[in-house]
Design a protein around this motif. Sequence first.
Motif, PDB file in Angstrom:
ATOM      1  N   ARG A  27       0.829  -1.214   0.000  1.00  0.00           N
ATOM      2  CA  ARG A  27       0.000   0.000   0.000  1.00  0.00           C
ATOM      3  C   ARG A  27       0.861   1.259   0.000  1.00  0.00           C
ATOM      4  NH1 ARG A  27      -5.236  -0.846  -1.500  1.00  0.00           N
ATOM      5  NH2 ARG A  27      -6.307  -2.377  -0.200  1.00  0.00           N
ATOM      6  N   CYS A 267       0.493   8.424  -0.822  1.00  0.00           N
ATOM      7  CA  CYS A 267       0.230   6.983  -0.702  1.00  0.00           C
ATOM      8  C   CYS A 267       0.330   6.519   0.745  1.00  0.00           C
ATOM      9  CB  CYS A 267       1.210   6.189  -1.566  1.00  0.00           C
ATOM     10  SG  CYS A 267       0.864   6.225  -3.328  1.00  0.00           S
ATOM     11  N   GLY A 271      -2.673   4.659   1.986  1.00  0.00           N
ATOM     12  CA  GLY A 271      -2.270   3.281   2.246  1.00  0.00           C
ATOM     13  C   GLY A 271      -2.499   2.877   3.685  1.00  0.00           C
TER      14      GLY A 271
END
Length: 287
Positions: A27, A267, A271
């Motif tokens: 992720r 991210c 994530g």
Amino acid sequence: MRRFDLPLDDVALGRLDAARFAWYAGRLYPDASADDLRTVAALWTWFFLLDDACDGPHRASGADVAAIRDGVLHLLRGGAGAGPAGFRGPLRRMLVDAWREPCARMPLSWQQRFADAVAHHLEGDRTEADNKTRGHVPGVAEYVALRRATSAAYVSYTMIEFVTGHALPDAVYHHPALRALAATGNDLLSWFNDMVSLETDRLTSGGHNLVLAIAREQRLPQDRAVEAAVDRWRAAMGRFMRLRADIPSFGPELDPAVAAHVEGIACSVRGTIDWSLESDRYSASRS
């Protein structure tokens, strides 16, 4: 983990597998190669095991965490020999193995940056351990600053450069615009995690949770404190989007690497949210 003779039975290994640490690595770094994903997954597994050692059922003291910190930094900074006795055994061997590839590929300036981020993280863990030992409950401002260390987000940001293959110059990496974005991204992922783990933290954290800090400082019931934390998170997200839009140009040679770094910070926020909801690590808090 089985290769390093960690003192974990099949039940404990099953719980760690259900926590899906490798998924978290994916992720955070969705464009990593398979080999690089193995490296960052190993590093993040090591970090979670270290977190459990520092703040698990047999909670480490501040002195214990300081001894671990000194041993870890001795290794990361290329010290000779096994280093301080506070960091020996399977966890050390695991870090030696995971660190081999970044150490071989990345310049010394990046290695120093990674070690500095780890030092900041472990110093935060030491402070939290000391707070719990002496019964000190941090206020909101103190907690927010401490949480930026204990989250290890700044460590994760250094690994963006590893998976992209572009190490930013120090002057760019520490530019105020990028540091402001990094701090705000850190807050977003940390505060979300605090809300996911609230029920567990309420029993074990000694007040080290954003919701609990707000509730205590503002004298609010827990449901109102959750609302206040959500409002703070939403305001931070608005600030993050503005900061991201205002990242300056550093020239055609550096801008692609800067863009990859900024995307990597984004991210880390999304994530963490996605992984927190698919990992069993926080399932007890949500049930």
